[in-house]
Design a protein around this motif. Structure first.
Motif, PDB file in Angstrom:
ATOM      1  N   ILE A  73     -27.969  25.007   3.623  1.00 40.80           N
ATOM      2  CA  ILE A  73     -27.994  26.469   3.349  1.00 40.80           C
ATOM      3  C   ILE A  73     -29.303  26.668   2.142  1.00 40.80           C
ATOM      4  O   ILE A  73     -29.391  25.899   0.761  1.00 40.80           O
ATOM      5  CB  ILE A  73     -26.728  27.975   2.365  1.00 40.80           C
ATOM      6  N   PRO A  74     -30.948  26.727   2.170  1.00 40.08           N
ATOM      7  CA  PRO A  74     -31.692  27.268   1.832  1.00 40.08           C
ATOM      8  C   PRO A  74     -31.730  28.005   0.676  1.00 40.08           C
ATOM      9  O   PRO A  74     -30.478  29.069   0.983  1.00 40.08           O
ATOM     10  CB  PRO A  74     -33.484  27.773   3.090  1.00 40.08           C
ATOM     11  N   GLY A  75     -32.008  28.212  -0.586  1.00 37.23           N
ATOM     12  CA  GLY A  75     -31.996  28.799  -2.005  1.00 37.23           C
ATOM     13  C   GLY A  75     -32.941  28.240  -2.718  1.00 37.23           C
ATOM     14  O   GLY A  75     -33.376  26.634  -2.613  1.00 37.23           O
ATOM     15  N   SER A  76     -32.930  28.550  -4.106  1.00 36.02           N
ATOM     16  CA  SER A  76     -33.183  28.264  -5.574  1.00 36.02           C
ATOM     17  C   SER A  76     -32.839  27.173  -5.595  1.00 36.02           C
ATOM     18  O   SER A  76     -31.533  26.648  -5.417  1.00 36.02           O
ATOM     19  CB  SER A  76     -32.914  29.439  -6.282  1.00 36.02           C
ATOM     20  N   SER A  77     -33.556  26.307  -6.384  1.00 32.72           N
ATOM     21  CA  SER A  77     -33.361  24.829  -6.904  1.00 32.72           C
ATOM     22  C   SER A  77     -32.530  24.718  -7.918  1.00 32.72           C
ATOM     23  O   SER A  77     -30.833  23.915  -7.802  1.00 32.72           O
ATOM     24  CB  SER A  77     -34.181  24.224  -6.744  1.00 32.72           C
ATOM     25  N   THR A  78     -32.716  25.880  -8.941  1.00 31.96           N
ATOM     26  CA  THR A  78     -31.482  25.882  -9.992  1.00 31.96           C
ATOM     27  C   THR A  78     -30.026  27.141  -9.676  1.00 31.96           C
ATOM     28  O   THR A  78     -29.414  26.804 -10.420  1.00 31.96           O
ATOM     29  CB  THR A  78     -32.580  26.509 -10.979  1.00 31.96           C
ATOM     30  N   CYS A  79     -30.612  27.726  -8.287  1.00 28.07           N
ATOM     31  CA  CYS A  79     -28.815  28.723  -8.079  1.00 28.07           C
ATOM     32  C   CYS A  79     -29.341  28.482  -6.903  1.00 28.07           C
ATOM     33  O   CYS A  79     -28.654  29.394  -5.863  1.00 28.07           O
ATOM     34  CB  CYS A  79     -29.278  29.881  -8.707  1.00 28.07           C
ATOM     35  N   PRO A  80     -28.407  27.486  -5.983  1.00 28.66           N
ATOM     36  CA  PRO A  80     -28.420  26.649  -4.797  1.00 28.66           C
ATOM     37  C   PRO A  80     -26.939  27.830  -4.277  1.00 28.66           C
ATOM     38  O   PRO A  80     -26.564  28.409  -4.975  1.00 28.66           O
ATOM     39  CB  PRO A  80     -27.737  25.360  -4.770  1.00 28.66           C
ATOM     40  N   VAL A  81     -27.538  27.907  -2.903  1.00 23.00           N
ATOM     41  CA  VAL A  81     -25.630  28.646  -2.551  1.00 23.00           C
ATOM     42  C   VAL A  81     -24.886  27.888  -1.776  1.00 23.00           C
ATOM     43  O   VAL A  81     -25.733  26.964  -1.021  1.00 23.00           O
ATOM     44  CB  VAL A  81     -27.088  29.621  -1.599  1.00 23.00           C
ATOM     45  N   VAL A  82     -24.009  27.603  -2.927  1.00 21.04           N
ATOM     46  CA  VAL A  82     -23.023  26.799  -2.910  1.00 21.04           C
ATOM     47  C   VAL A  82     -22.041  26.866  -1.591  1.00 21.04           C
ATOM     48  O   VAL A  82     -21.143  28.231  -1.988  1.00 21.04           O
ATOM     49  CB  VAL A  82     -22.458  26.102  -3.641  1.00 21.04           C
ATOM     50  N   GLY A  83     -21.586  26.384  -0.367  1.00 26.53           N
ATOM     51  CA  GLY A  83     -19.584  26.744  -0.201  1.00 26.53           C
ATOM     52  C   GLY A  83     -18.861  26.773  -0.926  1.00 26.53           C
ATOM     53  O   GLY A  83     -18.462  25.462  -1.365  1.00 26.53           O
ATOM     54  N   SER A  84     -17.815  27.646  -0.976  1.00 23.24           N
ATOM     55  CA  SER A  84     -16.461  27.340  -0.842  1.00 23.24           C
ATOM     56  C   SER A  84     -16.108  27.085  -0.418  1.00 23.24           C
ATOM     57  O   SER A  84     -14.695  26.245  -1.130  1.00 23.24           O
ATOM     58  CB  SER A  84     -16.063  28.552  -2.005  1.00 23.24           C
ATOM     59  N   ASP A  85     -15.428  27.949   1.038  1.00 24.66           N
ATOM     60  CA  ASP A  85     -14.197  27.515   1.789  1.00 24.66           C
ATOM     61  C   ASP A  85     -14.856  27.984   2.939  1.00 24.66           C
ATOM     62  O   ASP A  85     -15.543  27.961   3.822  1.00 24.66           O
ATOM     63  CB  ASP A  85     -13.598  29.102   1.055  1.00 24.66           C
ATOM     64  N   ILE A  86     -13.759  26.977   4.150  1.00 23.56           N
ATOM     65  CA  ILE A  86     -14.030  26.903   5.635  1.00 23.56           C
ATOM     66  C   ILE A  86     -13.350  27.991   6.102  1.00 23.56           C
ATOM     67  O   ILE A  86     -12.431  27.414   5.868  1.00 23.56           O
ATOM     68  CB  ILE A  86     -14.411  25.935   5.909  1.00 23.56           C
TER      69      ILE A  86
END
Length: 148
Positions: A73-86
Motif C-alpha cells: 500500500i503506498p503512503g507516507s514514509s513516516t505514517c505508512p498504511v499498515v495491514g493488521s488482519d486478513i
C-alpha cells in the motif's frame, strides 16, 4: 465400568488433540511481517501481479509459492498504511476473496507528504486457493492476484 470411563477419557483426549492439530493448520489472520518497500521473495514467479506497486498503486502478490500473501500500500514514509488482519469474504469456489484491515492512525498525526510503498505479509488463509484468481480488498480498492 472402568473400561467405559477409560474409553470416554480416550475420546476426550482425541478430541482435544484434534483441536490443537486443526488450529495449527489454520494460521491466524494477523500480519506476520511489515516493512517499507516492495515484497521480497526467494521464489521465482512470486512477484507476478505486483506490478502496480512500483507505480504507487495498491497491489497484492503471492509469496512462498502461495503460502503467503503480500499486500503493498503506498503512503507516507513516516505514517505508512499498515495491514493488521486478513479476513476471508468468499472461500475458494465461491469467489476467492479476502479483505485486509489496516491499522487506524491518529488524525492529528503529522506525516510527510511523500509516497512510498509499504508491504504487509499474511499467511494465506486455508479456505482460499492459489488455483483461482484471488481478489484482495484493502483501503477501498480491489486488486486481483493471478492464479499461481
Amino acid at each position: 465400568m472402568s473400561s467405559v470411563l477409560l474409553r470416554r477419557a480416550g475420546f476426550a483426549a482425541a478430541a482435544v488433540a484434534s483441536v490443537f492439530l486443526l488450529s495449527a493448520c489454520n494460521p491466524g489472520g494477523g500480519a506476520i511481517e511489515n516493512y517499507s518497500g516492495l515484497p521480497v521473495s526467494d521464489h521465482a514467479g512470486d512477484a507476478e501481479g505486483n506490478e502496480g506497486a512500483a507505480e504507487g498503486a495498491v497491489s497484492a502478490t503471492w509469496l512462498k509459492q502461495g503460502g503467503q500473501i503480500a499486500v503493498t500500500i503506498p503512503g507516507s514514509s513516516t505514517c505508512p498504511v499498515v495491514g493488521s488482519d486478513i479476513r476471508v469474504l468468499d472461500e475458494a469456489g465461491e469467489g476467492n476473496r479476502v479483505a485486509v484491515d489496516v491499522v487506524e492512525r491518529d488524525e492529528d498525526e503529522v506525516c510527510t507528504m511523500d509516497l512510498v510503498p509499504h508491504t504487509t505479509v499474511f499467511w494465506t488463509p486455508v479456505t482460499v486457493t492459489t488455483t483461482e484468481e484471488l481478489t484482495v480488498e484493502v483501503v477501498g480498492e480491489s486488486v486481483t492476484v493471478p492464479v499461481k
